[in-house]
Motif scaffolding. Structure first.
Motif, PDB file in Angstrom:
ATOM      1  N   THR A 198      29.109  85.296 -17.750  1.00  0.00           N
ATOM      2  CA  THR A 198      29.156  84.985 -19.336  1.00  0.00           C
ATOM      3  C   THR A 198      28.783  86.135 -19.746  1.00  0.00           C
ATOM      4  O   THR A 198      29.492  86.453 -20.813  1.00  0.00           O
ATOM      5  CB  THR A 198      27.822  83.800 -19.542  1.00  0.00           C
ATOM      6  OG1 THR A 198      28.107  82.615 -18.988  1.00  0.00           O
ATOM      7  CG2 THR A 198      27.945  83.609 -20.950  1.00  0.00           C
ATOM      8  N   VAL A 199      27.839  86.892 -19.581  1.00  0.00           N
ATOM      9  CA  VAL A 199      27.851  88.140 -20.488  1.00  0.00           C
ATOM     10  C   VAL A 199      28.939  88.910 -20.072  1.00  0.00           C
ATOM     11  O   VAL A 199      29.345  89.914 -21.329  1.00  0.00           O
ATOM     12  CB  VAL A 199      26.364  89.066 -19.831  1.00  0.00           C
ATOM     13  CG1 VAL A 199      26.303  90.148 -20.395  1.00  0.00           C
ATOM     14  CG2 VAL A 199      25.149  88.128 -20.629  1.00  0.00           C
ATOM     15  N   TRP A 225      31.720  87.873 -22.444  1.00  0.00           N
ATOM     16  CA  TRP A 225      31.418  88.364 -24.000  1.00  0.00           C
ATOM     17  C   TRP A 225      31.691  89.780 -24.148  1.00  0.00           C
ATOM     18  O   TRP A 225      32.400  90.092 -25.227  1.00  0.00           O
ATOM     19  CB  TRP A 225      29.675  88.170 -24.236  1.00  0.00           C
ATOM     20  CG  TRP A 225      29.332  86.493 -24.281  1.00  0.00           C
ATOM     21  CD1 TRP A 225      30.339  85.634 -24.227  1.00  0.00           C
ATOM     22  CD2 TRP A 225      27.992  86.216 -24.407  1.00  0.00           C
ATOM     23  NE1 TRP A 225      29.492  84.562 -24.411  1.00  0.00           N
ATOM     24  CE2 TRP A 225      28.094  84.919 -24.317  1.00  0.00           C
ATOM     25  CE3 TRP A 225      26.630  86.907 -24.332  1.00  0.00           C
ATOM     26  CZ2 TRP A 225      26.910  84.177 -24.600  1.00  0.00           C
ATOM     27  CZ3 TRP A 225      25.687  86.180 -24.460  1.00  0.00           C
ATOM     28  CH2 TRP A 225      25.588  84.718 -24.493  1.00  0.00           C
ATOM     29  N   GLU A 234      23.272  84.168 -28.421  1.00  0.00           N
ATOM     30  CA  GLU A 234      24.741  84.598 -28.058  1.00  0.00           C
ATOM     31  C   GLU A 234      24.992  85.364 -29.383  1.00  0.00           C
ATOM     32  O   GLU A 234      25.758  86.498 -29.340  1.00  0.00           O
ATOM     33  CB  GLU A 234      25.696  83.534 -28.002  1.00  0.00           C
ATOM     34  CG  GLU A 234      27.150  83.805 -27.707  1.00  0.00           C
ATOM     35  CD  GLU A 234      28.221  82.868 -27.672  1.00  0.00           C
ATOM     36  OE1 GLU A 234      29.365  83.148 -27.677  1.00  0.00           O
ATOM     37  OE2 GLU A 234      27.631  81.818 -27.413  1.00  0.00           O
ATOM     38  N   VAL A 272      23.257  79.780 -18.658  1.00  0.00           N
ATOM     39  CA  VAL A 272      23.926  81.003 -18.469  1.00  0.00           C
ATOM     40  C   VAL A 272      23.786  81.228 -16.849  1.00  0.00           C
ATOM     41  O   VAL A 272      24.504  81.447 -16.155  1.00  0.00           O
ATOM     42  CB  VAL A 272      23.489  81.774 -19.162  1.00  0.00           C
ATOM     43  CG1 VAL A 272      24.028  83.557 -18.577  1.00  0.00           C
ATOM     44  CG2 VAL A 272      23.844  81.924 -20.659  1.00  0.00           C
ATOM     45  N   ARG A 321      26.411  89.307 -29.192  1.00  0.00           N
ATOM     46  CA  ARG A 321      27.624  89.849 -29.899  1.00  0.00           C
ATOM     47  C   ARG A 321      27.317  90.590 -30.594  1.00  0.00           C
ATOM     48  O   ARG A 321      28.308  91.681 -31.047  1.00  0.00           O
ATOM     49  CB  ARG A 321      28.482  88.637 -30.052  1.00  0.00           C
ATOM     50  CG  ARG A 321      28.757  87.922 -28.975  1.00  0.00           C
ATOM     51  CD  ARG A 321      29.833  86.754 -29.423  1.00  0.00           C
ATOM     52  NE  ARG A 321      30.535  85.848 -28.348  1.00  0.00           N
ATOM     53  CZ  ARG A 321      31.573  85.906 -27.721  1.00  0.00           C
ATOM     54  NH1 ARG A 321      32.153  87.073 -27.932  1.00  0.00           N
ATOM     55  NH2 ARG A 321      31.739  85.346 -26.762  1.00  0.00           N
ATOM     56  N   GLY A 355      21.504  79.743 -22.960  1.00  0.00           N
ATOM     57  CA  GLY A 355      22.159  80.185 -23.925  1.00  0.00           C
ATOM     58  C   GLY A 355      22.011  79.475 -25.207  1.00  0.00           C
ATOM     59  O   GLY A 355      21.936  78.075 -25.233  1.00  0.00           O
ATOM     60  N   ARG A 396      23.623  78.656 -29.624  1.00  0.00           N
ATOM     61  CA  ARG A 396      24.445  79.106 -30.521  1.00  0.00           C
ATOM     62  C   ARG A 396      24.881  77.913 -31.203  1.00  0.00           C
ATOM     63  O   ARG A 396      25.225  77.109 -30.680  1.00  0.00           O
ATOM     64  CB  ARG A 396      25.906  79.529 -29.738  1.00  0.00           C
ATOM     65  CG  ARG A 396      26.961  79.871 -30.694  1.00  0.00           C
ATOM     66  CD  ARG A 396      27.149  81.292 -31.102  1.00  0.00           C
ATOM     67  NE  ARG A 396      27.660  81.750 -32.148  1.00  0.00           N
ATOM     68  CZ  ARG A 396      28.701  82.890 -32.314  1.00  0.00           C
ATOM     69  NH1 ARG A 396      28.562  83.582 -31.314  1.00  0.00           N
ATOM     70  NH2 ARG A 396      29.114  83.181 -33.592  1.00  0.00           N
TER      71      ARG A 396
END
Length: 472
Positions: A105-106, A109, A75, A455, A79, A446, A448
């Motif tokens: 989800t994408v 973002w 992630e 996802v 980003r 995903g 992070r």
């Protein structure tokens, strides 16, 4: 390029022998096959004692929790790359090309990072809708949009529809008239520029399905028809010259030709189109032979090209937009597999190659078979003191062309149970995945700050049989 063969590139005469016994000319034997080539991986990928971690998550732990194969989406890296394009092209509209990889989800973002979204099917539009993505920041591509897709796009208030044929112009005008709406339209043109890439992903030369030819006059006629059509608001011209492009020379030629048409529209129709889209296609590093440009350099070079051409033509600069997809999500994802079998094969000249079979293959990454694409790989679960061995990572499918990584140096002691990770699989791997041989498509996990989240979940046997009406 090997001669085309109906059973796939690997069956063509000389296809596999074209790679020298020590691997292709660009491939160098590493001093230590355990070391990561950093620029091929997402920004949080690190190795410690041979164990690869992404987003603070060791891949062996991720596999224990989520199974293999699995796509691993970083992630923070996604980003960061989205933000880099947003900031470098601050005077532009940056549309993420959803065909590379898209999920709700994408999409969220992207909205949070301030990007727009390009979709090219009703399904991708539905994902954007479900994610709550602002429709005014959506562009809708496609050379054969259905009537239902156009109706839905107009109903939702999609910001721009990129038309690709005279039939579509008529169809869209009928839709806007029936619904009493007005929609923004861009006209996709072919500039006669063939990017230095694979034939199947070079899209601006004349002999292909996309766009209206500038040279033939079709592009100007399309602009005339859009301008005259009720319910269609002419925004500008759209050009896309291909994919996996590493320099801006092709963009320079395309921009010159598209801007010449832009100026001609102003002269002949008295219309100053407010926008122009130069497409995407920015390349990424799949192997050590690739040297992509960063967004800042791309922005500087492309802006300079457009400014120069507009001055020469004496026209105002239109609002520009670009469409990076692969360049954002490609490096942000890797795929992790488990090794099932290993076998040694003798090559011409006395060399040997290790065939490393993994639990995925062309059902989760078709690009090697489809485009003769090159990838890299590393052992992800342990350190090794063995010497580098020329290896080929292959899948489990019943196809000779089921190859994930054609040539890589892996430790000579690779064995069943090891994990192998392949970088740069974010673009066109999950989005082109299939159920070939009734395989289940892997999940997208995903990562992070040391945590995982799903996802896209792994497919199940129930998913596989859901459309089989003969199943009781």
């Amino acid at each position: 390029m090997p001669t085309a063969h109906p059973s796939g590139w690997a069956h063509a005469d000389g296809a596999l022998s074209a790679h020298r016994p020590g691997g292709p000319n660009w491939l160098r034997e590493p001093a230590d096959p355990n070391v990561l080539v950093d620029h091929l991986w997402s920004q949080t990928a690190v190795k410690a004692d041979g164990v690869l971690s992404v987003g603070g998550v060791p891949l062996p732990e991720l596999v224990r929790e989520h199974g293999s194969p699995a796509y691993v989406l970083d992630e923070a890296d996604f980003r960061a790359r989205a933000g880099a394009f947003r900031d470098a092209f601050a005077a532009y509209d940056v549309y993420y090309a959803g065909k590379a990889f898209l999920s709700t989800t994408v999409a969220r973002w992207l909205e949070e990072e301030g990007l727009s979204l390009d979709v090219c099917s009703g399904g991708e539009l539905t994902v954007a809708e479900r994610a709550g993505f602002p429709m005014a920041k959506v562009g809708f591509h496609g050379n054969n949009k259905t009537l239902g897709e156009l109706e839905r796009a107009v109903e939702l208030g999609v910001g721009r529809i990129i038309v690709d044929s005279f039939h579509e112009i008529e169809r869209l005008a009928a839709v806007t008239t029936e619904l009493g709406r007005t929609t923004g339209v861009m006209v996709r043109v072919t500039a006669g520029v063939e990017a230095h890439t694979h034939e199947y992903i070079a899209t601006a030369h004349e002999d292909q399905k996309f766009g209206f030819s500038i040279a033939s006059g079709d592009a100007l006629e399309a602009v005339r028809r859009v301008h005259a059509a009720p319910g269609l608001r002419l925004l500008g011209l759209h050009s896309h010259i291909g994919s996996q492009i590493f320099d801006t020379s092709g963009f320079e030629v395309a921009a010159r030709r598209v801007l010449a048409l832009h100026a001609r529209v102003g002269e002949e129709l008295g219309v100053e189109m407010p926008e122009m889209d130069l497409g995407g296609g920015f390349g990424i590093a799949y192997t050590t032979q690739d040297d992509p440009s960063d967004p800042s350099r791309l922005a500087t070079e492309i802006t300079t090209i457009v400014e120069h051409e507009c001055r020469a033509l004496g026209v105002a600069e239109p609002r520009l937009s670009i469409e990076p997809g692969r360049a954002i999500v490609g490096p942000a994802m890797c795929t992790v597999y488990e090794v099932g079998t290993v076998k040694e094969v003798a090559l011409d000249g006395g060399a040997r190659r290790s065939y490393v079979s993994v639990d995925g293959g062309m059902s989760d990454n078709i690009r090697t078979a489809l485009y003769d694409a090159d990838y890299s790989a590393t052992i992800a679960s342990r350190d090794s003191g063995a010497s580098p061995t020329l290896s080929r990572v292959v899948g489990k499918h019943c196809e000779a062309g089921d190859i994930v990584v054609k040539d890589e140096f892996l430790p000579g002691d690779v064995r069943p149970g090891d994990l192998v990770a392949v970088p740069g699989t974010g673009a066109y791997c999950r989005s082109m995945a299939s159920n070939y041989n009734h395989a289940l498509r892997p999940p997208v996990i995903g990562v992070r700050d040391g945590k995982t989240f799903t996802v896209l979940r792994r497919e199940t046997v129930a998913d596989l049989l859901a459309t089989d009406v003969g199943v009781s």
